[in-house]
Design a protein around this motif. Structure first.
Motif, PDB file in Angstrom:
ATOM      1  N   LEU A 160       0.830  -1.199   0.000  1.00 23.88           N
ATOM      2  CA  LEU A 160       0.000   0.000   0.000  1.00 23.88           C
ATOM      3  C   LEU A 160       0.871   1.259   0.000  1.00 23.88           C
ATOM      4  O   LEU A 160       0.602   2.211  -0.746  1.00 23.88           O
ATOM      5  CB  LEU A 160      -0.937  -0.001   1.217  1.00 23.88           C
ATOM      6  N   ILE A 161       1.929   1.267   0.788  1.00 28.58           N
ATOM      7  CA  ILE A 161       2.852   2.414   0.823  1.00 28.58           C
ATOM      8  C   ILE A 161       3.540   2.580  -0.525  1.00 28.58           C
ATOM      9  O   ILE A 161       3.650   3.694  -1.060  1.00 28.58           O
ATOM     10  CB  ILE A 161       3.876   2.246   1.967  1.00 28.58           C
ATOM     11  N   ILE A 162       3.990   1.500  -1.136  1.00 30.32           N
ATOM     12  CA  ILE A 162       4.637   1.560  -2.454  1.00 30.32           C
ATOM     13  C   ILE A 162       3.661   2.090  -3.495  1.00 30.32           C
ATOM     14  O   ILE A 162       4.003   2.965  -4.306  1.00 30.32           O
ATOM     15  CB  ILE A 162       5.198   0.185  -2.853  1.00 30.32           C
ATOM     16  N   ALA A 163       2.440   1.607  -3.479  1.00 31.07           N
ATOM     17  CA  ALA A 163       1.428   2.075  -4.432  1.00 31.07           C
ATOM     18  C   ALA A 163       1.150   3.559  -4.227  1.00 31.07           C
ATOM     19  O   ALA A 163       0.997   4.321  -5.203  1.00 31.07           O
ATOM     20  CB  ALA A 163       0.153   1.259  -4.288  1.00 31.07           C
ATOM     21  N   LEU A 164       1.093   4.005  -2.986  1.00 32.48           N
ATOM     22  CA  LEU A 164       0.859   5.415  -2.676  1.00 32.48           C
ATOM     23  C   LEU A 164       2.019   6.282  -3.169  1.00 32.48           C
ATOM     24  O   LEU A 164       1.800   7.350  -3.755  1.00 32.48           O
ATOM     25  CB  LEU A 164       0.650   5.590  -1.166  1.00 32.48           C
TER      26      LEU A 164
END
Length: 170
Positions: A160-164
């Motif tokens: 989720l952090i990488i996608a954000l």
């Protein structure tokens, strides 16, 4: 001193222990006290079907007489279809009816009743027990798989952090 395996500690036996066999049979008969076992199926001269049953230990017999098919259809014999359904047998596999266990109850005044209906309080108690069992098995499954939950949360959070970050800076 090393541990010994079951094969090393067990003595060879010549068969099943008679005391154990007796205890298992008693337990089986106690568990099956509300069942009858089908031992014979035949047609009478009047066209009805005689289904001979006995208790699992064989001390009591009961014969249930139900209407047989007369017009080429099983629609005219609901009692027979009900017994087949209780036994879990297809009408096309009538041989499987022999040896089938059918739920029944015994009343000293009226005798055996095949396929007794559960009382409302019995059904409610069974439903509560089923829900408790489901909750307990779900909790046990969650306890066994706690490590996987943590892994899924960590990996999912990182993704989720990488996608954000990709969304913000791409």
């Amino acid at each position: 001193m090393g541990e010994r395996t079951l094969e090393e500690t067990a003595e060879p036996s010549a068969g099943v222990d008679e005391a154990l066999k007796r205890r298992v049979e008693e337990a089986y008969f106690n568990d099956a006290e509300d069942e009858l076992v089908v031992v014979g199926v035949s047609e009478t001269a009047e066209g009805t079907i005689a289904i001979e049953m006995q208790t699992p230990h064989g001390d009591t017999t009961h014969t249930e007489y139900v209407e047989g098919p007369t017009d080429g259809s099983l629609e005219g014999c609901p009692a027979f279809r009900r017994i087949l359904a209780l036994a879990g047998v297809s009408p096309l596999e009538l041989d499987d009816l022999l040896g089938a266990h059918v739920p029944a109850s015994f009343d000293p005044e009226t005798g055996w009743t095949v396929g007794r209906e559960r009382r409302a309080d019995e059904s409610a108690a069974l439903e509560v027990e089923r829900r408790r069992s489901l909750a307990a098995s779900t909790a046990e499954w969650a306890r066994r798989n706690t490590d996987w939950f943590v892994v899924v949360l960590l990996v999912g959070g990182e993704l989720l952090i990488i996608a954000l970050l990709i969304y913000l800076y791409a």
